[in-house]
Design a protein around this motif. Structure first.
Motif, PDB file in Angstrom:
ATOM      1  N   TRP A 471       0.812  -1.217   0.000  1.00  0.00           N
ATOM      2  CA  TRP A 471       0.000   0.000   0.000  1.00  0.00           C
ATOM      3  C   TRP A 471       0.847   1.269   0.000  1.00  0.00           C
ATOM      4  O   TRP A 471       0.444   2.295  -0.550  1.00  0.00           O
ATOM      5  CB  TRP A 471      -0.973  -0.011   1.183  1.00  0.00           C
ATOM      6  CG  TRP A 471      -0.333  -0.027   2.536  1.00  0.00           C
ATOM      7  CD1 TRP A 471      -0.002  -1.109   3.287  1.00  0.00           C
ATOM      8  CD2 TRP A 471       0.043   1.125   3.291  1.00  0.00           C
ATOM      9  NE1 TRP A 471       0.567  -0.722   4.465  1.00  0.00           N
ATOM     10  CE2 TRP A 471       0.594   0.652   4.504  1.00  0.00           C
ATOM     11  CE3 TRP A 471      -0.042   2.494   3.084  1.00  0.00           C
ATOM     12  CZ2 TRP A 471       1.073   1.509   5.494  1.00  0.00           C
ATOM     13  CZ3 TRP A 471       0.420   3.356   4.060  1.00  0.00           C
ATOM     14  CH2 TRP A 471       0.976   2.858   5.248  1.00  0.00           C
ATOM     15  N   ASP A 502      -9.167   6.813  -5.717  1.00  0.00           N
ATOM     16  CA  ASP A 502      -8.325   5.695  -5.276  1.00  0.00           C
ATOM     17  C   ASP A 502      -7.580   6.054  -3.991  1.00  0.00           C
ATOM     18  O   ASP A 502      -7.466   5.232  -3.064  1.00  0.00           O
ATOM     19  CB  ASP A 502      -7.311   5.337  -6.365  1.00  0.00           C
ATOM     20  CG  ASP A 502      -7.960   4.766  -7.613  1.00  0.00           C
ATOM     21  OD1 ASP A 502      -9.071   4.215  -7.508  1.00  0.00           O
ATOM     22  OD2 ASP A 502      -7.352   4.884  -8.695  1.00  0.00           O
ATOM     23  N   ASN A 505      -9.943   5.998  -1.017  1.00  0.00           N
ATOM     24  CA  ASN A 505     -10.255   4.619  -0.627  1.00  0.00           C
ATOM     25  C   ASN A 505      -9.063   3.967   0.070  1.00  0.00           C
ATOM     26  O   ASN A 505      -9.224   3.187   1.020  1.00  0.00           O
ATOM     27  CB  ASN A 505     -10.645   3.801  -1.854  1.00  0.00           C
ATOM     28  CG  ASN A 505     -11.969   4.244  -2.460  1.00  0.00           C
ATOM     29  OD1 ASN A 505     -12.806   4.821  -1.763  1.00  0.00           O
ATOM     30  ND2 ASN A 505     -12.158   3.980  -3.737  1.00  0.00           N
ATOM     31  N   LEU A 506      -7.848   4.272  -0.430  1.00  0.00           N
ATOM     32  CA  LEU A 506      -6.650   3.697   0.177  1.00  0.00           C
ATOM     33  C   LEU A 506      -6.509   4.183   1.619  1.00  0.00           C
ATOM     34  O   LEU A 506      -6.251   3.385   2.536  1.00  0.00           O
ATOM     35  CB  LEU A 506      -5.426   4.076  -0.656  1.00  0.00           C
ATOM     36  CG  LEU A 506      -4.087   3.441  -0.277  1.00  0.00           C
ATOM     37  CD1 LEU A 506      -3.187   3.340  -1.515  1.00  0.00           C
ATOM     38  CD2 LEU A 506      -3.359   4.248   0.797  1.00  0.00           C
ATOM     39  N   ALA A 508      -8.837   5.325   3.568  1.00  0.00           N
ATOM     40  CA  ALA A 508      -9.909   4.754   4.381  1.00  0.00           C
ATOM     41  C   ALA A 508      -9.589   3.313   4.755  1.00  0.00           C
ATOM     42  O   ALA A 508      -9.834   2.873   5.889  1.00  0.00           O
ATOM     43  CB  ALA A 508     -11.231   4.822   3.608  1.00  0.00           C
ATOM     44  N   GLY A 509      -9.005   2.571   3.820  1.00  0.00           N
ATOM     45  CA  GLY A 509      -8.646   1.187   4.103  1.00  0.00           C
ATOM     46  C   GLY A 509      -7.551   1.079   5.136  1.00  0.00           C
ATOM     47  O   GLY A 509      -7.573   0.197   6.008  1.00  0.00           O
ATOM     48  N   GLU A 512      -9.025   1.846   8.535  1.00  0.00           N
ATOM     49  CA  GLU A 512      -9.845   0.732   9.010  1.00  0.00           C
ATOM     50  C   GLU A 512      -8.962  -0.410   9.521  1.00  0.00           C
ATOM     51  O   GLU A 512      -9.279  -1.068  10.513  1.00  0.00           O
ATOM     52  CB  GLU A 512     -10.742   0.223   7.872  1.00  0.00           C
ATOM     53  CG  GLU A 512     -11.708  -0.862   8.303  1.00  0.00           C
ATOM     54  CD  GLU A 512     -12.628  -1.283   7.169  1.00  0.00           C
ATOM     55  OE1 GLU A 512     -13.113  -2.421   7.217  1.00  0.00           O
ATOM     56  OE2 GLU A 512     -12.847  -0.477   6.244  1.00  0.00           O
ATOM     57  N   ALA A 513      -7.826  -0.625   8.849  1.00  0.00           N
ATOM     58  CA  ALA A 513      -6.918  -1.698   9.261  1.00  0.00           C
ATOM     59  C   ALA A 513      -6.293  -1.399  10.608  1.00  0.00           C
ATOM     60  O   ALA A 513      -5.933  -2.313  11.369  1.00  0.00           O
ATOM     61  CB  ALA A 513      -5.823  -1.891   8.212  1.00  0.00           C
TER      62      ALA A 513
END
Length: 514
Positions: A471, A502, A505-506, A508-509, A512-513
């Motif tokens: 990432w 993108d 979203n990255l 946000a991911g 969340e992780a």
């Protein structure tokens, strides 16, 4: 030559002839004021031939050095003779020549009514593929006659190709034409930058294949509605002719048949040896796609009926076989496309494979239409989820296209990208990343800075890295991509929108992780 005229004339500051009494040829030609066209080589007046009661066009040269400008006067006379030598319905007929009192020459020609390709595109944008094919096929038939006579046009461009009301085409203005066997001919760089072949830009000579390069520029403009090599200055335009490859017509307009797209790119090859062999071959390649314009002229016009009758007896057996092959391939590809639209990838692949099997027994494996069918088959397999089989076919097609169509980088790049996508979807992301990285280097080296393909490919690489859990690499790549997109004016804004999405979203991911 007609005797000198008592007609008075004057010269403007720019060297243009200014007819002050509108009678020529001892009263035979009466001119209509004002001139209908002015250009770098001269001006054209409409007139009337009193003796034969017919409309005519009268052309005067532009002579900056006055009537004693020997070089331009000789060029003008040479154009008149060249045009008169080309007895072809696609070349305006020369009726007469003469001089006015101060020694300035003029030529009386057939008056041609119609619309130039330049006007056609300027007013309506891209034209129907069938009409584009018809116009260029006819123009190439004229060039074929010129080339057989040992002449090259050297200044073919949209303003010199006239579409008449009956659907026929005339090639105008042979003012820069030269005889290939003329020992006195020295390349002078004359011509129009947007249509000048690279070899002439570099200072070299150019024969018949230089005309074919200009044909490719005209075809590109008809298909896409824009010049193949657009730039803000003449210098930049000439540089693009030598250094850049334009996006393929099919990339800009999906309805362009693959065979027409391929031919256009071949005509635009930087190396003359990679272009078609002759103008006759270009005409034959376009004839299966050529159609008329239903809004233009009467289908029962005597000229159209005459041309149709000639076509019946002039078609060669190989042309009929090629037309049958094109019809078979076109039908299969059209039906397969409809099946894909209905999400029946397996049936589309089956139809294409069956057509390939039948035609392979009739023509050689490397026949251009069979290659196009194989490309469609690979795409159908991809759509059906048969990624391993599709990847193998795309890999073979990449090698075949590099061998058979070295100029058509668009098709080759597409196959390489699709193979990488198949590998990623088959669980081989490292191999896919390797393929995409190599492809990006090649695209960046040959495509223009405002071509969207390298930017879209960089996004695909970033998304693949994200899927592999890299990432941080993906984020760095996306941020650099967004910065580069902002520096390129005219680039599709949707690419930047997608990259910003993108990145959101990255982030946000990642949050969340945590």
């Amino acid at each position: 030559m007609c005797p000198r005229q008592r007609v008075a004339s004057a010269v403007t500051d720019s060297g243009e002839a200014m007819v002050t009494e509108q009678i020529l040829g001892g009263g035979r030609y009466r001119l209509s004021s004002p001139p209908v066209a002015r250009g770098g080589m001269g001006e054209v007046w409409f007139g009337h031939d009193v003796k034969l009661d017919r409309p005519v066009a009268v052309k005067f040269p532009r002579l900056p050095g006055g009537a004693h400008d020997r070089e331009l006067t000789e060029r003008f006379v040479r154009e008149s003779r060249i045009t008169a030598r080309l007895e072809h319905p696609g070349v305006p007929a020369v009726f007469d020549v003469g001089t006015v009192d101060d020694g300035r020459p003029y030529v009386v020609m057939q008056r041609v009514a119609g619309t130039t390709v330049e006007q056609l595109v300027a007013h309506g944008g891209p034209v129907a593929v069938g009409l584009a094919a018809s116009i260029v096929a006819q123009a190439c038939a004229v060039l074929a006659a010129a080339h057989r006579a040992g002449l090259v046009h050297r200044d073919l461009k949209p303003s010199n190709v006239m579409l008449c009301p009956d659907g026929t085409v005339k090639v105008m203005d042979f003012g820069l034409a030269v005889a290939l066997d003329d020992p006195a001919w020295v390349e002078d760089g004359a011509g129009t930058p947007a249509y000048l072949p690279p070899e002439r830009v570099a200072g070299g000579g150019s024969g018949a294949r230089g005309d074919l390069y200009a044909v490719g520029c005209v075809l590109y403009e008809l298909l896409t509605g824009r010049q193949a090599f657009r730039a803000d200055t003449e210098h930049e335009t000439l540089a693009r002719q030598v250094e850049h490859l334009p996006p393929s017509p099919r990339q800009l307009r999906g309805c362009v048949p693959a065979a027409v797209d391929r031919l256009c790119l071949q005509l635009l090859a930087k190396d003359p040896r990679d272009r078609p062999t002759d103008a006759e071959g270009v005409t034959r390649a376009l004839l299966p796609f050529a159609t008329g314009d239903p809004a233009r002229g009467d289908p029962l016009d005597p000229m159209r009926l005459y041309a149709a009758a000639v076509a019946r007896v002039a078609v060669l057996p190989e042309d009929r076989r090629n037309a049958d092959l094109v019809a078979t391939v076109t039908t299969a590809r059209t039906e397969a496309a409809e099946l894909l639209r209905r999400r029946s990838g397996d049936r589309a692949a089956g139809l294409l494979q069956a057509t390939l099997d039948d035609l392979t027994r009739a023509v050689e494996e490397d026949h251009p239409d069979l290659v196009d069918l194989r490309v469609d088959l690979a795409e159908a397999l991809f759509a059906d989820g048969a990624y391993s089989r599709a990847a193998g076919l795309f890999r073979v097609l990449t090698a075949d296209l590099a061998r058979l169509r070295p100029v058509d980088t668009t098709a080759g790049f597409r196959c390489r990208q699709q193979e990488a996508s198949c590998l990623a979807l088959s669980g081989e992301p490292i191999a896919a990343l390797d393929r995409l990285t190599g492809l990006l280097a090649d695209e960046t080296s040959v495509l223009a800075a405002d071509d969207p393909r390298p930017y879209m490919l960089r996004r695909q690489i970033a998304l693949l890295e994200l899927g592999m859990g890299r990432w941080q690499d993906a984020e760095r790549r996306l941020r650099a991509l967004l910065d580069d997109i902002g520096r390129v004016p005219g680039l599709d804004e949707s690419i930047g929108t997608d990259v910003r999405s993108d990145l959101e979203n990255l982030r946000a991911g990642v949050e969340e992780a945590r």
